[in-house]
Design an enzyme around this catalytic site. Structure first.
Site, PDB file in Angstrom:
ATOM      1  CB  SER A 157      -1.019  -0.092   1.099  1.00 60.91           C
ATOM      2  OG  SER A 157      -0.173   0.190   2.401  1.00 60.91           O
ATOM      3  CE  LYS A 184      -2.511   1.974   4.649  1.00 53.78           C
ATOM      4  NZ  LYS A 184      -1.876   0.786   5.093  1.00 53.78           N
TER       5      LYS A 184
END
Length: 232
Positions: free
Chosen positions: A153, A191
């Site tokens: 991701s 993230k």
């Protein structure tokens, strides 16, 4: 989104262009990526060209131009807080001698605390398993630990599945920092951190994944990314 092999080849071509002014040969690319045949390199080159990362110049042998890198493909405003520093294998380059180390180059033992998801959040951080050696000047001040990245991701920020993320312990973050976020005291994920009004956004660097918007009481910052350790 690039596959791991596509990303490795792109970095190798870019580094060789910077060092020698010419791209590597197909044999050099094959050896650097440990592939059995040059047909695999042809497929990777074609994929990189189709995705707009390189351009093959006509009527010139070994003529490849790097147009962009994944780390540079986002607008500067979306990249605040991290430019990957990567310790990696030498991709086939041989050093004839080993120079004396400067103080900042001397290795520091960094504990590996388990795995971190760059994808769907996984279980909370595990206990210390072993250590890796990292040059001191790559870390800066503070306490640090390492986590093995699982998932893709964050690939457009140059963070690949299997990398070791080097984390500076910190309980706060600025907008744009790439962080280790603990969600509901159960799930850990890597993230990009942003504030959106009264909420927190945890953003991936891969359009195949969605941004997660959470209230602050559900998110605890466990540290900020300062570098990557990558072995080939």
């Amino acid at each position: 989104m690039l596959t791991r092999k596509q990303y490795e080849l792109l970095r190798f071509i870019n580094e060789r262009l910077k060092e020698a002014g010419v791209p590597p040969s197909f044999d050099e690319m094959k050896d650097a990526l440990d592939l059995r045949s040059k047909s695999g390199i042809h497929r990777l080159i074609t994929a990189l060209e189709e995705r707009g990362f390189i351009r093959r110049l006509p009527n010139r042998a070994r003529a490849i131009e790097v147009i962009k890198l994944p780390e540079l493909s986002q607008a500067a405003g979306n990249r605040r807080g991290f430019t990957p520093s990567v310790i990696e294998g030498n991709l086939g380059k041989v050093r004839t001698s080993t120079p004396a180390l400067e103080d900042g180059e001397r290795p520091v033992a960094v504990p590996v605390m388990g795995r971190i998801a760059a994808g769907t959040p996984i279980e909370a951080l595990q206990t210390r398993s072993h250590t890796i050696s990292v040059p001191a000047d790559m870390l800066g001040n503070g306490d640090h630990y390492a986590l093995e990245v699982r998932g893709d991701s964050m690939v457009d920020a140059g963070i690949l599945d299997g990398d070791m993320a080097l984390i500076q312990r910190n309980e706060t973050a600025d907008t744009g920092d790439i962080v280790v976020a603990l969600i509901d005291d159960e799930e850990a994920t890597l993230k990009r951190f942003r504030r959106r009004g009264a909420s927190i956004a945890l953003e991936p660097a891969n359009t195949a994944y969605e941004v997660r918007i959470l209230p602050p009481n559900r998110v605890k910052i466990q540290g900020k990314l300062v570098g990557l350790y990558r072995k080939y």
